[in-house]
Design an enzyme around this catalytic site. Structure first.
Site, PDB file in Angstrom:
ATOM      1  N   GLY A 303       0.680  -1.303  -0.026  1.00 27.40           N
ATOM      2  CA  GLY A 303       0.114  -0.017   0.016  1.00 27.40           C
ATOM      3  C   GLY A 303       0.564   1.225   0.156  1.00 27.40           C
ATOM      4  N   SER A 304       0.486   2.038   0.436  1.00 25.70           N
ATOM      5  CA  SER A 304       0.809   3.694   0.043  1.00 25.70           C
ATOM      6  C   SER A 304       2.273   3.847   0.876  1.00 25.70           C
ATOM      7  CB  SER A 304      -0.276   4.852   0.917  1.00 25.70           C
ATOM      8  OG  SER A 304      -1.611   5.200  -0.460  1.00 25.70           O
ATOM      9  N   THR A 305       2.473   2.925   2.006  1.00 22.02           N
ATOM     10  CA  THR A 305       3.962   3.237   2.432  1.00 22.02           C
ATOM     11  C   THR A 305       4.783   2.998   1.580  1.00 22.02           C
ATOM     12  OG1 THR A 305       4.383   0.525   2.493  1.00 22.02           O
ATOM     13  CG2 THR A 305       3.730   1.601   5.093  1.00 22.02           C
TER      14      THR A 305
END
Length: 590
Positions: A303-305
């Protein structure tokens, strides 16, 4: 004529005596001995006495042999040698014992020396009721020289078996591996089997160092002959991390959870927990697929990490600077695909704003600025496209798209379309904030000097400072606020990815991740928490995204663990924590 001797009389053929065979002579002797005549009685008694004497000598010799020596000592010697292998103690970074050997007793049998196998089976199962009588009888019915009856019995059971006095039953002392802290750090330690062989984790790593060869050469006959294996793990921090994950897993009704604390300056794994876990003292559940080490073996879309790596790539390429802007209005179309922002700002955003608002559109456009080949090269440099190997034998290959085009670069830029192990994602993020050096994680204690010797630069110091700055900014104004524990100057990034179910993304099932650094101006530790399918709660307004679960848990972990790891709280803002960003007049700088 021939002269003849007058003293020798000629004989006719009928007068020559017939020769007697041995059988005939034996029959005549026995018939004489066993005749009823009185003069033969003394001979009869002598023969009978001799026969009984020989029989008793044979029986007595056999009993002595059974009692004193095994029928085939080779099998016993081999078994004794196998179980006499000792393992070194395993201790944490502070010298606290994590694994050690203790002496225990096991019962064995020599089937060829057991006279009444049915009786032996009945007696042994009466004393050791958990034995299977049929299986034991089958073992004792073989012609083998050695079989195990029961391993690792108690002293009381040993005394009871000894009192049975069954010939052919004996005892061997062996080493049993014990783990005094139960399931804490179980995925790091692994476990050893009943023969004291390492099966997983650090235990298997130890065997790979040549432990059996040392034992075979007579150099490792007792634990004091071997140096303890000192891990990078801190038992106290691991306990606290695991405890918070247990609470969070129950609260958010997650399918599974895991956490990691990494020293960004040395690459040492300070704490690791993955739930559900197992007790290495009784590892019957260790091979359950639901109990894998999700940090090392699980591969997930992070995801956005992943936006942190994309942002650093763009800044380090020289094509983007901290004040560059990208149009994040509306949606982004690529062929028949549409990319949207979860919390769209519908305006032009600076690089820090793209990060704190977690804009998929802005991140994708930054990635396209670098290009497909540059993107792949960056991920390769950050160790995201290869299997990450540590001392733990358990690892996994990342799942990479077979054909990588612009659309893949777009989706991978914000954490979809590439699945990696959380530990390698953590190693990549650590490189962003430690000055720009990629350091392969380790589960063994390592100094900063040793880490520098193997480190390789992946981004410039200026890019590293920029990433620390925007991660801190995200804790002040963005999705990382729930982990911003006062006094520790935390920075971080959330990541929420929809899980792939039957080849399609399922909007109802999330995989959430939170990565935090502390302190953000000069990071020492990276904290990672992830949840598999957490549920929304009334207090989270029904949201199951990372900020509402993984972010909250990470904050609680930092609050508990930071004092244990020697991070002093600072309640005054550090002076000029990001000088290069201040000089550049970066958005949000104060």
């Amino acid at each position: 004529m021939h002269d003849t001797d007058p003293t020798v009389l000629p004989q006719t053929p009928d007068e020559t005596p017939a020769p007697q065979t041995r059988a005939a002579r034996l029959r005549r002797f026995l018939s004489g001995v066993f005749s009823l005549r009185a003069e033969k009685s003394q001979a009869r008694v002598g023969v009978v006495a001799l026969g009984f004497s020989c029989l008793f000598v044979v029986i007595a010799g056999r009993l002595v042999m059974l009692a004193v020596t095994p029928d085939d000592p080779g099998d016993l010697r081999r078994a004794s040698a196998e179980i006499s292998i000792v393992r070194p103690d395993i201790v944490d970074r502070n010298g606290i014992l994590l694994a050690t050997d203790v002496k225990t007793v096991s019962v064995y049998a020599e089937p060829r020396n057991i006279i009444d196998k049915d009786e032996a089976t009945e007696l042994l199962t009466a004393v050791l009721p958990d034995l299977n009588a049929r299986e034991l009888r089958e073992k004792l019915g073989t012609k083998r020289g050695f079989v195990w009856v029961k391993r690792e019995i108690t002293p009381r059971q040993q005394a009871e078996v000894h009192r049975l006095g069954i010939p052919g039953i004996g005892f061997l002392t062996e080493n049993k591996r014990v783990y005094p802290n139960g399931p804490i750090a179980s995925h790091v330690l692994g476990f050893a089997n009943v023969d004291n062989e390492g099966i997983a984790g650090i235990e298997k790593y130890i065997d790979g160092l040549g432990l059996r060869a040392l034992a075979g050469a007579g150099f490792a006959t007792q634990a004091t002959d071997l140096e303890p294996i000192k891990l990078s793990i801190d038992l106290r921090a691991t306990h606290a991390l695991r405890d918070e994950l247990i609470k969070g897993m129950e609260k958010y009704k997650a399918k599974a959870t895991a956490g990691l604390i990494l020293d960004v300056k040395t690459g040492e794994v300070i704490a690791l927990a993955s739930l559900p876990d197992f007790d290495p003292n009784n590892p019957v559940e260790a091979l359950d697929p639901e109990r894998i080490n999700r940090i090392n073996v699980g591969v997930y879309e992070m995801g956005s990490t992943f936006k942190a790596i994309t942002t650093a790539m763009a800044l380090d390429s020289g094509k983007v600077n901290i004040n560059s802007t990208f149009d994040a209005r509306g949606v982004m179309r690529y062929g028949r695909f549409t990319i949207r922002d979860y919390h769209g700002q519908n305006r032009i955003l600076t690089v820090p704003e793209i990060f704190i608002h977690s804009s998929n559109i802005g991140t994708a456009k930054m990635a396209l600025t670098v290009g497909v080949e540059g993107h792949k090269a960056t991920l390769k440099k950050f160790g995201q496209l290869d299997r990450l190997r540590t001392e733990l034998p358990e690892s996994a290959d990342p799942i990479i798209p077979p054909r990588w085009g612009e659309l893949n670069t777009i989706t991978i830029s914000y954490g979809h379309g590439l699945a990696v192990a959380p530990i390698q994602a953590a190693a990549g993020t650590a490189a962003l904030v430690n000055g720009g050096y990629f350091i392969t994680p380790t589960f063994l204690k390592r100094t900063e000097e040793e880490a520098k010797a193997i480190a390789r630069r992946v981004v410039s110091p200026k890019t590293s400072e920029a990433m620390r700055y925007i991660m801190r900014l995200n804790a002040e104004r963005g999705s990382a606020r729930k982990a911003a524990v006062p006094g520790y100057y935390v920075g971080g990034k959330t990541g929420t990815a929809e899980k792939v179910i039957n080849g399609r993304y399922d909007r109802t099932k999330n995989f959430t991740t939170f990565m935090a650094i502390a302190p953000a101006d000069d990071p020492k530790y990276l904290f990672v928490v992830l949840y598999d399918e957490p549920k929304g709660l009334p207090e989270t307004y029904g949201y199951s995204t990372a900020a509402w679960n993984a972010g909250v848990t990470t904050g609680k972990v930092i609050e508990r663990v930071a004092p244990l790891l020697g991070l002093p709280p600072r309640f005054e803002k550090p002076y000029r924590p990001f000088p290069a960003m201040a000089q550049a007049g970066a958005w949000g700088i104060q």
